[in-house]
Design a protein around this motif. Sequence first.
Motif, short mmCIF file in Angstrom:
data_model
loop_
_atom_site.label_atom_id
_atom_site.label_comp_id
_atom_site.label_asym_id
_atom_site.label_seq_id
_atom_site.Cartn_x
_atom_site.Cartn_y
_atom_site.Cartn_z
N GLU A 142 0.83 -1.21 0.00
CA GLU A 142 0.00 0.00 0.00
C GLU A 142 0.86 1.26 0.00
N PHE A 143 2.09 1.14 0.50
CA PHE A 143 3.00 2.28 0.49
C PHE A 143 3.36 2.71 -0.93
N THR A 144 3.12 1.87 -1.91
CA THR A 144 3.41 2.25 -3.29
C THR A 144 2.22 2.92 -3.97
N LEU A 145 1.07 2.96 -3.28
CA LEU A 145 -0.16 3.42 -3.92
C LEU A 145 -0.77 4.66 -3.29
N SER A 146 -0.60 4.84 -1.98
CA SER A 146 -1.29 5.92 -1.27
C SER A 146 -0.31 6.97 -0.78
N ASN A 147 -0.60 8.22 -1.10
CA ASN A 147 0.26 9.34 -0.70
C ASN A 147 -0.04 9.75 0.74
N VAL A 148 0.50 8.99 1.67
CA VAL A 148 0.26 9.22 3.09
C VAL A 148 1.55 8.97 3.86
N ALA A 149 1.88 9.87 4.78
CA ALA A 149 2.99 9.65 5.70
C ALA A 149 2.46 8.89 6.91
N VAL A 150 3.07 7.75 7.22
CA VAL A 150 2.59 6.88 8.29
C VAL A 150 3.56 6.94 9.47
N ILE A 151 3.07 7.40 10.60
CA ILE A 151 3.90 7.49 11.81
C ILE A 151 3.64 6.25 12.65
N LYS A 207 8.58 18.77 4.81
CA LYS A 207 9.22 19.20 3.56
C LYS A 207 9.54 18.00 2.67
N VAL A 208 9.97 16.90 3.28
CA VAL A 208 10.25 15.68 2.50
C VAL A 208 8.97 15.16 1.88
N MET A 209 7.89 15.16 2.64
CA MET A 209 6.59 14.74 2.11
C MET A 209 6.22 15.58 0.89
N THR A 214 5.57 16.33 -4.93
CA THR A 214 5.78 17.32 -6.00
C THR A 214 6.56 16.70 -7.14
N LEU A 215 7.47 15.79 -6.80
CA LEU A 215 8.25 15.07 -7.81
C LEU A 215 7.45 13.95 -8.47
N VAL A 295 0.52 19.57 11.25
CA VAL A 295 0.49 21.04 11.39
C VAL A 295 1.55 21.66 10.50
N ALA A 296 2.76 21.12 10.53
CA ALA A 296 3.85 21.65 9.71
C ALA A 296 3.54 21.50 8.22
N TYR A 297 2.96 20.36 7.83
CA TYR A 297 2.64 20.13 6.43
C TYR A 297 1.56 21.09 5.94
N SER A 298 0.58 21.38 6.80
CA SER A 298 -0.51 22.28 6.40
C SER A 298 0.01 23.69 6.12
N LYS A 299 1.11 24.07 6.74
CA LYS A 299 1.68 25.39 6.54
C LYS A 299 2.42 25.51 5.21
N LEU A 300 2.71 24.37 4.58
CA LEU A 300 3.40 24.39 3.30
C LEU A 300 2.44 24.61 2.13
#
Length: 300
Positions: A142-151, A207-209, A214-215, A295-300
């Motif tokens: 699923e990591f190859t299909l969904s654009n989600v950062a998993v903590i 930023k990595v996300m 973006t790439l 929160v940090a991602y929303s600011k980007l």
Amino acid sequence: MITLHPEVREALQAGKPVVALESTIISHGMPYPQNVQTARKVETIIREQGAIPATIAILNGDIKVGLSDEELEMLGSSKDVLKVSIRDLPYVTALKLNGATTVASTMRIAHQAGIAVFVTGGLGGVHRGAETTFDVSADLTEFTLSNVAVISAGVKSILDIGLTLEKLETLGVPVIGYGTEDFPAFYSRVSGFKVPMTLSDPADIAKVMKDKWTLQLTGGLSIANPIPAEDEIPASVIDPHIAQALQEAQENGIKGKDVTPFLLAKISEITAGQSLKSNIALVKNNARLGAQIAVAYSKL
């Protein structure tokens, strides 16, 4: 077919930070009432960090993103809640059943809902003995299909951690250790394996996300967050208990998606509840970090 809780819908429309939460940890990962108490506390932690929690589950066939307090209670206390991975989703929705989402299905639903950050306890992966059983969790693909950062606190220590990391590398999944160069092993802070990347600032992870997507590099990121030192069970202590639980699972013919719930319950029994306390602590710790990243991602 996805129903957004009004609070979640409003937050997404306004570009506010939202954190997805799975529900298998509630229905199959912990006993009642600790499961519901933990779910409520995790949602509170996320709010305290400035984000909106969105627990995901399937109730009467409806995919819910964000649950009411009554729905959390039902999910944690009911005995008819199925464990739902990707393959099970259409079956559960079509037959109007109740289901708790795994890491894989939560990732997919979060991605479809537009939620970029997801908090869980531990990832699924390559099971021990997979060279003969071919038992590899759908979480990894699923990591190859969904654009989600998993903590998570790494992969569950009942798995083959080395092979799981190899599989993630093959799939092109960024694995980032939060403030650590050692890949955590759920109950334990270190596994003996190194993480390929280390970051100590939620803003850098965000930023990595952003740059990954973006790439147009489709897929998720694994953020490995070690359990707090005061709550860990060292590998030297927990490993013999895991081996005992695995042996009992084999003797009882436990297979497939029933393996993890059986092992977690058995290890909790063997450790007189210490593993459950550690499990709760690491989930709360992950929620705090996940909200900070959102929160940090929303600011980007």
